[in-house]
Design an enzyme around this catalytic site. Structure first.
Site: not given
Ligand SMILES: [Zn+2]
Length: 210
Positions: A100-103, A141, A169, A171
């Site tokens: 995931c690109e956020h975490h 996703q 996920h 995260c």
């Molecule tokens: Zn994430």
């Protein structure tokens, strides 16, 4: 701070196999940053168990993001051939691992891909390969689902494309809301799968059948 020369000692026979590292120049830079992260979270980067970790983690993150070096549309184009088969082609339960690109934590699960040929088909082994090529990047996703759909639509020009991804996920599971068992489902359709409810339902029921 370890020098680049010290990093060299970590590779080779009793270090990290070179083939696990995609690009040694970049790996050394990434490793320096991982060493700082290890120290910043309160660890002793010089203790034995962690000595090789920065470079090993650098090789690992390079592997997990190798999709940036790949061109999925070109990969598909090389494997297209003419065929008058006009029924739905479905490749289901494709194992999927992404970040995931956020975490920058993993999300993983299964992709199910279908298309309805319009005079052209593609080698079946290529579908999982393009899933990997997009998954091995920093992703969300939803975009991953759309990119797989668009890649097949743009290269093969079929009568329709359907993509469903079911993923967990980390995260969400290890941090944040800690919903341990929730599965996120995304879907993307073109052509007949959009226009024709019956076609879409046929795909969904083929995906669900075990
Ligand atoms: Zn994430």
């Amino acid at each position: 701070m370890k020098s680049a020369t010290d990093m060299d000692e970590l590779t080779g026979e009793d270090g990290i196999p070179l083939e696990e590292i995609y690009n040694m120049h970049h790996a050394k830079n990434i490793a320096k940053n991982y060493k700082e992260i290890i120290e910043a979270v309160g660890e002793d980067a010089s203790r034995e168990g962690l000595l090789k970790t920065p470079l090993r983690a650098a090789g690992s993150i390079q592997f997990l993001t190798q999709g940036y070096k790949l061109n999925p549309e070109a990969m598909l184009r090389k494997a297209i051939f003419r065929e008058n088969y006009s029924q739905m082609v479905i490749v289901k339960d494709i194992e999927l691992y992404s970040l995931c690109e956020h975490h920058m934590l993993p999300f993983f699960g299964k992709a199910h891909v279908a298309y309805i040929p319009d005079g052209k088909v593609v080698g079946l082994s290529k579908i999982p390969r393009i899933v990997d090529a997009y998954a091995r990047r920093l992703q969300i996703q939803e975009r991953l689902t759309d990119q797989i759909r668009d890649c097949i639509q743009n290269t093969l020009s079929p009568l329709g494309v359907a993509v469903v991804i079911e993923a967990q996920h980390l995260c969400m599971q290890m941090r944040g809301v800690q919903k341990q068992h929730s599965i996120t489902t995304t879907s993307a359709f073109t052509g007949e799968f959009l226009k024709n409810e019956k076609t879409r339902q046929e795909f969904i029921s083929l995906v669900k059948s075990r």
